[in-house]
Design an enzyme around this catalytic site. Structure first.
Site, PDB file in Angstrom:
ATOM      1  CE1 TYR A   1      -7.602  10.338   4.338  1.00 47.48           C
ATOM      2  CE2 TYR A   1      -7.727   8.198   5.417  1.00 47.48           C
ATOM      3  CZ  TYR A   1      -7.267   8.998   4.380  1.00 47.48           C
ATOM      4  OH  TYR A   1      -6.474   8.457   3.404  1.00 47.48           O
TER       5      TYR A   1
ATOM      6  CG  ASP B   1     -15.325   5.466   7.442  1.00 42.13           C
ATOM      7  OD1 ASP B   1     -14.955   4.341   7.837  1.00 42.13           O
ATOM      8  OD2 ASP B   1     -14.607   6.227   6.773  1.00 42.13           O
TER       9      ASP B   1
ATOM     10  CE  LYS C   1      -8.032   1.606   9.522  1.00 47.75           C
ATOM     11  NZ  LYS C   1      -6.741   2.004   9.036  1.00 47.75           N
TER      12      LYS C   1
HETATM   13  N1  HOZ Z   1      -4.937   6.473   6.901  1.00 49.26           N
HETATM   14  C1  HOZ Z   1      -4.249   5.670   7.847  1.00 49.26           C
HETATM   15  C2  HOZ Z   1      -4.431   6.143   9.231  1.00 49.26           C
HETATM   16  N2  HOZ Z   1      -5.730   6.515   9.625  1.00 49.26           N
HETATM   17  C3  HOZ Z   1      -2.785   5.604   7.536  1.00 49.26           C
HETATM   18  C4  HOZ Z   1      -2.501   4.444   6.688  1.00 49.26           C
HETATM   19  C5  HOZ Z   1      -1.026   4.116   6.567  1.00 49.26           C
HETATM   20  O1  HOZ Z   1      -0.198   5.000   6.498  1.00 49.26           O
HETATM   21  O2  HOZ Z   1      -0.727   2.937   6.518  1.00 49.26           O
END
Ligand code: HOZ
Length: 426
Positions: free
Chosen positions: A146, A241, A269
């Site tokens: 992802y 990534d 992050k």
């Molecule tokens: N895409 C995020 C986890 N890999 C989730 C982000 C969220 O829901 O804050």
């Protein structure tokens, strides 16, 4: 659930009225674990408190950024100072260069870095830059990885897309998706075949060097090495990534540990210390193709926002000073072993994948090394386990297909409490 939920329930009902699904990011709706979301009131260290006053040990850590624990004084103090002077100017500040310098010094393959506001934006920038730089369209992406909700990347994607059973999203034009070549993770042979087939049309390969969005999957080094070799041979760019792994598995990128340099690195992050941020970096010869030096356009009103950048600088400085990585990895390995013993005691079939302070408990026999093996997990068992743990004051990612994290703030007491909660299953 047995703990008080009155306020959580009320707040969710109100949210559903004004926000689609009541949440601003889909996994937070707790759909795949068959529960209703909790609403957080405050956090400190490794702990969260919800709107009903329930306390939880947090193993999600805002999906990774809070490696130092929540509301760390040494992060909040400089943030407050910067904030008091103003919160956004849309004009450069010295702080931006300070954060960029730290990132460039920490990651060998990064000479220059462009700051943006999220991991998704970092990936969007890297992909456009790779296409602009190479003059090619196609991108190799791995099934189950992802890379944010970028159009071209929402094809057989992990994280929320996988959680909700829609790995490829409506709204992504077929004309876009046709430029994304899908290959199984950890499959070096399939990568070579894809290059043989598409040769001089591939702009870039994008990969999570340690996958975190179909649960944690550790790559074979030979797989990553093949990506490097094929990209170099075919004059394509290798994009790592590292939005999750950056400054999580060591100070800098995980690419250092594997001894493999990326051409472009995406970060997010941790480099924002809990504030919205993203970054795309690489060698100057590539990065200078971004506007205003080059023609590849990319921009953002809140890019390099002083408050976010101040939090990032404070976080990186503390991480450099504390160098917690070896200890965190050792504690995580011991904790995973203790969890595995407890899960065996209560008869829960599982496999744990771990690297450094990131890990996932898969409910299945394993081994889990790609999308196909990850999705054999018993998601109903995970959902029941999630609810049991929540009831016992432990907050896990609300999906089988996410990474769990440990922070410097988790105490032996927190970890013991978690093991005892497992022992109380069902
Ligand atoms: N895409 C995020 C986890 N890999 C989730 C982000 C969220 O829901 O804050």
């Amino acid at each position: 659930m047995t703990r008080p939920q009155k306020n959580n329930t009320r707040l969710f009902k109100q949210a559903e009225k004004y926000i689609p699904g009541g949440v601003n990011s889909p996994v937070r709706a707790f759909k795949s674990v068959g529960a209703r979301p909790i609403f957080i009131d405050r956090a400190k260290g490794a702990h969260l408190w919800d709107a009903d006053g329930n306390q939880y040990i947090d193993f999600c850590l805002s999906w990774g950024p809070m490696i130092l624990g929540h509301a760390h004084k040494d992060v909040l103090d400089p943030v407050k100072k910067v904030m008091a002077k103003g919160t956004s100017y849309g004009i450069p500040t010295a702080l931006e260069t300070e954060l960029a310098r730290r990132i460039c010094q920490a990651i060998k393959s990064v000479d220059k870095v462009r700051l943006v506001s999220s991991g998704t934006e970092a990936v969007m920038t890297a992909i456009r830059l790779a296409r602009g730089f190479t003059g090619r369209d196609k991108i190799i992406k791995f099934v189950g990885c992802y890379h944010g909700h970028v159009d071209h990347m929402l094809v057989q994607a992990g994280s929320g897309a996988l959680t909700l059973g829609a790995p490829s999203s409506p709204g992504v034009p077929k004309d876009f998706a046709k430029h994304t070549i899908l290959v199984p993770y950890n499959d070096a042979e399939a990568v070579t075949k894809a290059f043989d087939k598409h040769q001089d049309k591939i702009a870039a390969v994008i990969v999570e060097p340690v996958a975190g969005n179909m649960g944690v999957i550790v790559p074979d080094r030979a797989f990553l090495k093949t990506l490097r070799t094929q990209c170099t041979k075919n004059k394509s760019l290798l994009i790592f990534d590292e939005v999750i792994t950056g400054f999580r598995l060591g100070y800098g990128g995980v690419q250092k540990g594997f001894g493999i340099d990326a051409d472009l690195t995406c970060l997010g992050k941790i480099i924002g210390g809990g504030f919205p941020i993203g970054a795309c970096g690489g060698k100057a010869a590539i990065m200078d193709h971004l506007a205003p030096t080059g023609q590849v356009y990319q921009a953002g009103t809140l890019s390099g926002n002083p408050v976010c950048v101040a939090a990032g600088i404070a976080t990186l400085d503390l991480l450099k000073q504390l160098n917690p990585y070896r200890q965190l990895a050792a504690t995580t390995a011991q904790f995973c072993q203790a969890m595995s013993n407890a899960l065996n005691e209560v008869g829960l079939c599982h496999t744990i994948n771990q690297m450094g302070s990131m890990f996932t408990v898969f409910f299945g026999t394993g081994p889990v090394r790609d999308y196909t093996t990850a999705t054999t997990s018993d998601t109903a068992a995970y959902a029941a386990f999630f609810k049991h743990m929540l009831d016992h004051g432990v907050y896990l990612p609300p999906s089988q297909y996410e990474a769990w994290f440990l922070s410097c703030a988790h105490s032996a007491r927190d970890l013991n409490h978690t093991i005892q909660a497992i022992r109380q299953w069902p």
